[in-house]
Write an enzyme that holds these catalytic residues in place. Sequence first.
Site, PDB file in Angstrom:
ATOM      1  N   LYS A 188       0.835  -1.204   0.000  1.00  0.00           N
ATOM      2  CA  LYS A 188       0.000   0.000   0.000  1.00  0.00           C
ATOM      3  C   LYS A 188       0.870   1.255   0.000  1.00  0.00           C
ATOM      4  O   LYS A 188       0.604   2.212  -0.728  1.00  0.00           O
ATOM      5  CB  LYS A 188      -0.947  -0.019   1.213  1.00  0.00           C
ATOM      6  CG  LYS A 188      -2.029  -1.085   1.062  1.00  0.00           C
ATOM      7  CD  LYS A 188      -2.867  -1.308   2.310  1.00  0.00           C
ATOM      8  CE  LYS A 188      -3.806  -2.492   2.079  1.00  0.00           C
ATOM      9  NZ  LYS A 188      -4.645  -2.827   3.231  1.00  0.00           N
ATOM     10  N   GLN A 198      -4.640  -1.413   9.274  1.00  0.00           N
ATOM     11  CA  GLN A 198      -4.556  -2.757   8.705  1.00  0.00           C
ATOM     12  C   GLN A 198      -5.188  -3.764   9.669  1.00  0.00           C
ATOM     13  O   GLN A 198      -4.894  -3.765  10.859  1.00  0.00           O
ATOM     14  CB  GLN A 198      -3.079  -3.105   8.423  1.00  0.00           C
ATOM     15  CG  GLN A 198      -2.868  -4.420   7.696  1.00  0.00           C
ATOM     16  CD  GLN A 198      -3.461  -4.441   6.287  1.00  0.00           C
ATOM     17  OE1 GLN A 198      -3.581  -3.417   5.624  1.00  0.00           O
ATOM     18  NE2 GLN A 198      -3.853  -5.609   5.836  1.00  0.00           N
ATOM     19  N   ASP A 207     -11.069   2.620   3.516  1.00  0.00           N
ATOM     20  CA  ASP A 207     -11.363   1.177   3.411  1.00  0.00           C
ATOM     21  C   ASP A 207     -12.858   0.923   3.205  1.00  0.00           C
ATOM     22  O   ASP A 207     -13.247  -0.178   2.811  1.00  0.00           O
ATOM     23  CB  ASP A 207     -10.944   0.460   4.698  1.00  0.00           C
ATOM     24  CG  ASP A 207      -9.612  -0.245   4.570  1.00  0.00           C
ATOM     25  OD1 ASP A 207      -9.339  -0.785   3.483  1.00  0.00           O
ATOM     26  OD2 ASP A 207      -8.864  -0.272   5.567  1.00  0.00           O
TER      27      ASP A 207
END
Length: 279
Positions: free
Chosen positions: A52, A96, A119
């Site tokens: 990422k 995460q 997200d």
Amino acid sequence: MATLIDGKRISQEIKDELKEKVSALKEQGKEIGMAVIQVGNDPASTVYVGNKKKACAYIGIRSESYELPEETTEEELIELIEKLNQDDRIHGILVQLPVPKHINEDKVIKAISPNKDVDGFHPQSVGALSIGQKGFVSCTPAGIIQLLKRSNIEIEGKECVVIGRSNIVGKPMALLLLRENGTVTVTHSKTKNLKEVCKRADILVVAIGKPKMIDASYVKEGAVVIDVGIHRNENNKLCGDVDFESVEPIASAITPVPGGVGPMTIAMLMNNCVEAALM
Ligand code: GUN
């Protein structure tokens, strides 16, 4: 013989479009920032987070990395998120998952401002998706819609069957296919006659989490098959939830593993971050 849906190529196309957009924004004096938080050092998470950050660097998004120790408390993590919520230089916040067991994942997700929820996991984002309002959409299913659209595969009026009902993939996938006017069935581990249901599908999205479980006996001739799974087989080779060798001869189009759905997730995360900066 199926057409291969090349996620590597399509994700690169999206990243290059974003790179241009970000560079134009920079010329207007706008810099985009994303905070990437990892708690603990799960090796798989470290790889994902690294990818990422690499994608951010490629596109020209400034990434701020927070590598917190395993012992970090829920309060400390939420305090950091709240600080980042207030930080005008940060447009997207990514924690995460999974977080260590002593931290409540739901509370962490809720702490992220819906305006920075790149997200698409915040209940407000999920709610917005379910009633057709604007909001961030979970990256993997959003990436699958892009794979279909950019491969000129029509969704409207098609029988779409989703295998799996997770919050990250199955449920948002079903809502997105519905938004595109597909006729959608969601199946899961308790579904009776799974094979027969799958055989109805013009578009079959497989996110079941079992290596090579879906073989040709689940697939209608000419169906489009999207494989969300990623596993390592006994020879340490990557494979999906779909038995590619069995399904490929009868499908009209299919995603490979690797190089199908996987690369799309990060491309869509980058897209969400650019959108967040434009809000
Ligand atoms: N862990 C596995 N997939 C994801 C994802 O898409 N986002 C985050 N934040 N964590 C994950």
